[in-house]
Design a protein around this motif. Structure first.
Motif: not given
Length: 184
Positions: A112-116, A140-141, A170-171, A177-179
């Protein structure tokens, strides 16, 4: 055992098994001897960037640092038992999905990669090649591999070898969220 205690013991045991002193691992990784010592004594929470450097210096993938060596290999790892780690610098959260197995060639991780958020790894060549695929489930990444920037949307999948600098951004306005499937 909490995840930071596990990481402390795992890094210390892997370093010793490789026959490396604190100074030797520091020279291989660019991580200071004092930082490695503090991590091994569980007196400092390492960032993902530092953990990646240590993993590369030990000839492993980052996911290998989180794995648990067990005498038996259970084929099922329950959700409640999957190790979860939060990067204190970027704020991303990783969950190791794969059952513990010291001989598994494939590992899966949910991120889980936070926004910004942004993070960059200075990964170089490894003795054993590490390949990974990233499947973007939500958000988006922008992922940079070497000089190439890949703009990813939900459902996209990117495959690459961990042999050069990589960066994640993460713009978007929502968490991504990615695997990650890792083969080494």
């Amino acid at each position: 055992m909490d995840i930071n205690t596990h990481l402390a013991e795992r890094i210390r045991n892997l370093r010793k098994a490789a026959g490396l002193s604190l100074d030797a691992l520091a020279d291989k990784t660019g991580v200071s001897r004092s930082m490695i010592s503090m991590i091994e004594r569980n007196q400092s929470s390492a960032t993902a960037v530092v953990l990646e450097r240590l993993a590369a210096g030990l000839g492993l993938s980052l996911a290998d640092l989180f794995s648990v060596n067990t005498a038996t290999s259970e084929p099922l790892l329950r959700y409640s038992e999957q190790p979860v780690w939060h990067d204190p610098q970027s704020g991303y959260t990783r969950r190791n999905l794969s059952p513990p197995n010291a001989h598994a060639a494939l590992q899966m991780v949910e991120v889980i990669f936070p926004a910004g958020a942004r993070i960059a790894y200075e990964t170089g060549l490894r003795q054993t090649p590490v390949h990974q695929q990233i499947w973007l489930l939500e958000g988006d990444m922008h992922i940079t591999v070497g000089e190439q920037v890949y703009i990813m949307k939900q459902g996209d999948c990117l495959a690459f070898e961990l042999n050069c600098q990589t960066a994640f951004h993460n713009p978007g306005q929502i968490d991504a969220r990615y695997l990650v499937a890792i083969h080494n």
